[in-house]
Design a protein around this motif. Structure first.
Motif, PDB file in Angstrom:
ATOM      1  N   ILE A 117      34.237  15.367  -6.953  1.00  0.00           N
ATOM      2  CA  ILE A 117      34.936  15.264  -8.242  1.00  0.00           C
ATOM      3  C   ILE A 117      34.171  16.046  -9.302  1.00  0.00           C
ATOM      4  O   ILE A 117      34.754  16.734 -10.132  1.00  0.00           O
ATOM      5  CB  ILE A 117      35.088  13.786  -8.659  1.00  0.00           C
ATOM      6  CG1 ILE A 117      36.059  13.069  -7.717  1.00  0.00           C
ATOM      7  CG2 ILE A 117      35.549  13.674 -10.105  1.00  0.00           C
ATOM      8  CD1 ILE A 117      36.066  11.561  -7.876  1.00  0.00           C
ATOM      9  N   LYS A 118      32.859  15.964  -9.249  1.00  0.00           N
ATOM     10  CA  LYS A 118      32.010  16.617 -10.243  1.00  0.00           C
ATOM     11  C   LYS A 118      31.887  18.118 -10.027  1.00  0.00           C
ATOM     12  O   LYS A 118      31.748  18.875 -10.984  1.00  0.00           O
ATOM     13  CB  LYS A 118      30.599  16.001 -10.166  1.00  0.00           C
ATOM     14  CG  LYS A 118      29.998  15.680 -11.483  1.00  0.00           C
ATOM     15  CD  LYS A 118      28.551  15.247 -11.406  1.00  0.00           C
ATOM     16  CE  LYS A 118      28.260  14.143 -10.453  1.00  0.00           C
ATOM     17  NZ  LYS A 118      26.889  13.629 -10.574  1.00  0.00           N
ATOM     18  N   THR A 157      42.665  20.591  -7.730  1.00  0.00           N
ATOM     19  CA  THR A 157      43.261  19.445  -8.394  1.00  0.00           C
ATOM     20  C   THR A 157      43.046  18.245  -7.491  1.00  0.00           C
ATOM     21  O   THR A 157      43.387  18.281  -6.307  1.00  0.00           O
ATOM     22  CB  THR A 157      44.770  19.665  -8.611  1.00  0.00           C
ATOM     23  OG1 THR A 157      44.942  20.820  -9.431  1.00  0.00           O
ATOM     24  CG2 THR A 157      45.412  18.465  -9.270  1.00  0.00           C
ATOM     25  N   LYS A 184      36.050   5.316 -12.021  1.00  0.00           N
ATOM     26  CA  LYS A 184      36.981   6.436 -12.207  1.00  0.00           C
ATOM     27  C   LYS A 184      36.771   7.135 -13.548  1.00  0.00           C
ATOM     28  O   LYS A 184      36.754   8.363 -13.605  1.00  0.00           O
ATOM     29  CB  LYS A 184      38.435   5.957 -12.099  1.00  0.00           C
ATOM     30  CG  LYS A 184      38.823   5.453 -10.724  1.00  0.00           C
ATOM     31  CD  LYS A 184      40.252   4.987 -10.673  1.00  0.00           C
ATOM     32  CE  LYS A 184      40.559   3.852 -11.613  1.00  0.00           C
ATOM     33  NZ  LYS A 184      39.920   2.582 -11.313  1.00  0.00           N
ATOM     34  N   THR A 185      36.607   6.374 -14.608  1.00  0.00           N
ATOM     35  CA  THR A 185      36.412   6.979 -15.930  1.00  0.00           C
ATOM     36  C   THR A 185      35.102   7.749 -15.970  1.00  0.00           C
ATOM     37  O   THR A 185      35.050   8.866 -16.495  1.00  0.00           O
ATOM     38  CB  THR A 185      36.453   5.901 -17.035  1.00  0.00           C
ATOM     39  OG1 THR A 185      37.713   5.246 -16.976  1.00  0.00           O
ATOM     40  CG2 THR A 185      36.259   6.517 -18.404  1.00  0.00           C
ATOM     41  N   LEU A 234      35.628  10.980 -14.211  1.00  0.00           N
ATOM     42  CA  LEU A 234      36.414  11.901 -15.036  1.00  0.00           C
ATOM     43  C   LEU A 234      35.548  12.539 -16.118  1.00  0.00           C
ATOM     44  O   LEU A 234      35.601  13.754 -16.341  1.00  0.00           O
ATOM     45  CB  LEU A 234      37.603  11.179 -15.660  1.00  0.00           C
ATOM     46  CG  LEU A 234      38.485  12.000 -16.585  1.00  0.00           C
ATOM     47  CD1 LEU A 234      39.103  13.176 -15.846  1.00  0.00           C
ATOM     48  CD2 LEU A 234      39.557  11.127 -17.204  1.00  0.00           C
ATOM     49  N   ARG A 268      33.333  15.102 -14.577  1.00  0.00           N
ATOM     50  CA  ARG A 268      34.087  16.322 -14.252  1.00  0.00           C
ATOM     51  C   ARG A 268      34.317  17.164 -15.505  1.00  0.00           C
ATOM     52  O   ARG A 268      34.155  18.389 -15.474  1.00  0.00           O
ATOM     53  CB  ARG A 268      35.420  15.955 -13.601  1.00  0.00           C
ATOM     54  CG  ARG A 268      36.223  17.141 -13.133  1.00  0.00           C
ATOM     55  CD  ARG A 268      37.422  16.665 -12.325  1.00  0.00           C
ATOM     56  NE  ARG A 268      38.288  17.748 -11.914  1.00  0.00           N
ATOM     57  CZ  ARG A 268      38.120  18.465 -10.809  1.00  0.00           C
ATOM     58  NH1 ARG A 268      37.107  18.230 -10.011  1.00  0.00           N
ATOM     59  NH2 ARG A 268      38.968  19.433 -10.506  1.00  0.00           N
ATOM     60  N   ILE A 269      34.706  16.530 -16.603  1.00  0.00           N
ATOM     61  CA  ILE A 269      34.925  17.264 -17.847  1.00  0.00           C
ATOM     62  C   ILE A 269      33.627  17.919 -18.306  1.00  0.00           C
ATOM     63  O   ILE A 269      33.628  19.093 -18.710  1.00  0.00           O
ATOM     64  CB  ILE A 269      35.503  16.336 -18.929  1.00  0.00           C
ATOM     65  CG1 ILE A 269      36.930  15.931 -18.549  1.00  0.00           C
ATOM     66  CG2 ILE A 269      35.473  16.991 -20.301  1.00  0.00           C
ATOM     67  CD1 ILE A 269      37.511  14.817 -19.390  1.00  0.00           C
TER      68      ILE A 269
END
Length: 64
Positions: free
Chosen positions: A19-20, A26, A37-38, A41, A44-45
């Protein structure tokens, strides 16, 4: 997580790392409440911003 669990890698550590780091794919993340999960996310951002893959300016490939 208690102190005993911190020394052992998480069962899904490879998925969390993907994810990272897999910023060209996608991904769909499905997990129970409170599983990170947060956090994934946000990681990742931050990776998208650090690598220059995305910026905060408006335009193509930007986050806003």
């Amino acid at each position: 997580m208690n102190a005993a669990n911190k020394s052992q890698p998480l069962v899904d550590s490879a998925a969390r790392e993907r994810i990272k780091t897999d910023l060209t794919s996608t991904l769909i993340v499905e997990a129970a409440a409170g599983t990170g999960k947060t956090t994934a996310l946000v990681d990742r951002i931050l990776s998208l911003l650090r690598t220059g893959t995305a910026t905060l300016a408006s335009g193509a490939h930007d986050l806003v």
